[in-house]
Design a protein around this motif. Structure first.
Motif, PDB file in Angstrom:
ATOM      1  N   UNK A 134       0.973  -1.112   0.538  1.00 11.55           N
ATOM      2  CA  UNK A 134      -0.065  -0.037   0.064  1.00 11.55           C
ATOM      3  C   UNK A 134       1.191   1.083  -0.164  1.00 11.55           C
ATOM      4  N   UNK A 135       0.997   2.072  -1.359  1.00 11.19           N
ATOM      5  CA  UNK A 135       1.814   3.038  -1.302  1.00 11.19           C
ATOM      6  C   UNK A 135       0.841   4.546  -0.982  1.00 11.19           C
ATOM      7  N   UNK A 136       0.913   4.903   0.272  1.00  4.84           N
ATOM      8  CA  UNK A 136       0.300   6.399  -0.130  1.00  4.84           C
ATOM      9  C   UNK A 136       1.247   7.977   0.041  1.00  4.84           C
ATOM     10  N   UNK A 137       0.704   8.242  -0.736  1.00  2.35           N
ATOM     11  CA  UNK A 137       1.303   9.376  -1.325  1.00  2.35           C
ATOM     12  C   UNK A 137       0.807  10.658  -1.070  1.00  2.35           C
ATOM     13  N   UNK A 138       1.354  11.755  -0.176  1.00  3.50           N
ATOM     14  CA  UNK A 138       1.036  12.506   0.126  1.00  3.50           C
ATOM     15  C   UNK A 138       1.586  13.030   1.391  1.00  3.50           C
TER      16      UNK A 138
END
Length: 400
Positions: free
Chosen positions: A258-262
């Motif tokens: 799971x990649x969280x970009x922000x």
């Protein structure tokens, strides 16, 4: 430039206030699209102003605005941080209002950057003095309609901002029918100025080579992407719990990431506690706080899907961007997502944990027939175009 050409005074307060940051929001990107359009066209006489502390409008030259915009884009492209915001102070010039009587050329004050009530009131007074018009872009009313997802102080600030815009503007711009309905609900039986619904276009840039700063863990391993500020409205908590449960019940090495970009936002202590302290998420979660544009584009292209489980949106540019890059989308079943995505995304209720789990596990499989169907729908999806946006904007402004 003919003397009778309309004069547009464009608000660049957001560029001045946020241009030093390493990564943009959706509204920042919209402001830059408007800047590109206004700087490139020869139809209007364009001037630029910003509202700065302690509470006054100042003017900026065309050269200064170009320089600030280029510097911002350079930072976004690199995903790196900045120089000082105060370096922009040398560009400011005081507004001289003595000569602001009625003239031959019509003047239109245009803001797309969530100007506050005090700034709008000052512009209204100047527009009245010169016989001009004021046009205001409302991106959403989320802090008013859903104050539980915002900081406590934001609801009142935004209520004053939207109230002043609706009461003082000669025309309102919105990004979706969903936002237009929100404005109408908020104003109730009060008079509402003319509203133009202008969906955002997309400016797609060639992703080019794989970015060198792409995390090693993402190379050769399936992952799902979430793009946006970490705040309650974006519903990260649902996904974090989902991934934690999957990690408990499967071999971590076989799981998708799971990649969280922000960036990290507000009112999110329980979300950050899971990100920082959950042992089960340690090996399956990647957090990218200030990814470059090049990295974001590559992440979209290679992801199994973009996940957008938001409780509320005004438009949601990441959904449109992902679809444009050929990335399937799992999105919450809310009106704004349907307006943007049409039939391309797989829609799920934002609280349907079982549904999200089943969809993620299905899309993670290399032979997923469900993902293949949505890939085909994604290829058939067509984005709105900025040319159409600005053509409709021009007609609306000239009617004002």
């Amino acid at each position: 430039m003919a003397e009778s050409a309309m004069r547009i005074i464009f608000d660049v307060s957001r560029l001045v206030r946020r241009g030093h940051l390493p990564a943009p929001t959706g509204i920042d990107r919209v402001e830059h699209e408007y800047l590109d359009h206004l700087l490139a066209q020869g139809r209007y006489d364009v001037a630029f102003e910003a509202f700065v502390p302690p509470g006054q409008w100042v003017s900026l030259s065309r050269t200064a605005v170009l320089g600030l915009a280029q510097a911002s884009r350079h930072r976004w492209g690199k995903g790196s941080a900045p120089g000082s915001l105060f370096a922009t102070l040398r560009h400011f010039r005081p507004i001289r209002t003595a000569g602001w009587g009625r003239g031959a050329a019509p003047t239109l004050f245009l803001t797309v950057s969530h100007a506050r009530a005090q700034a709008t009131a000052q512009w209204r007074r100047r527009a009245d003095r010169c016989g001009g018009k004021l046009c205001y872009f409302i991106h959403d009313l989320i802090p008013i309609e859903y104050p539980e997802y915002a900081r406590a102080k934001d609801a009142e600030v935004n209520r004053a901002r939207i109230s002043s815009a609706a009461a003082m503007a000669d025309g309102l711009l919105v990004n979706s029918d969903s936002t237009a309905r929100s404005v109408t609900r908020f104003r109730g039986s009060h008079n509402i100025p003319p509203i133009a619904t202008l969906p955002f276009g997309l400016t797609l840039r060639e992703p080019g080579h794989r970015p060198t700063d792409l995390p090693e863990r993402l190379r050769g391993r399936p992952y799902f992407l979430v793009l946006g500020t970490i705040e309650p409205r974006k519903n990260h908590l649902l996904l974090l719990k989902l991934w934690r449960e999957m990690a408990h019940s499967s071999d971590g090495e076989a799981m998708p990431l799971l990649v969280l970009a922000g960036r990290r936002g507000w009112e999110n202590d329980n979300i950050l506690a899971m990100i920082d302290r959950s042992p089960a998420l340690k090996d399956v979660l990647v957090e990218l706080r200030t990814p470059s544009d090049a990295m974001l584009h590559r992440l979209m292209i290679d992801a199994r899907a973009l996940l957008a489980p938001s409780f509320a949106e005004g438009f949601d540019l990441p959904v449109a961007e992902a679809l444009a890059y050929g990335c399937p989308v799992l999105a919450s079943d809310i009106p704004a997502h349907h307006e943007v995505g049409g039939t391309a995304p797989l829609y799920l209720h934002p609280l349907d944990a079982r549904g999200w789990t089943d969809a993620v596990q299905d899309f993670a499989r290399p032979d997923s027939a469900l993902r293949q169907r949505h890939l085909q729908a994604t290829r058939a999806w067509r984005p709105a175009h900025w040319d159409d946006h600005f053509s409709r904007l021009t007609k609306f402004l000239e009617q004002l």
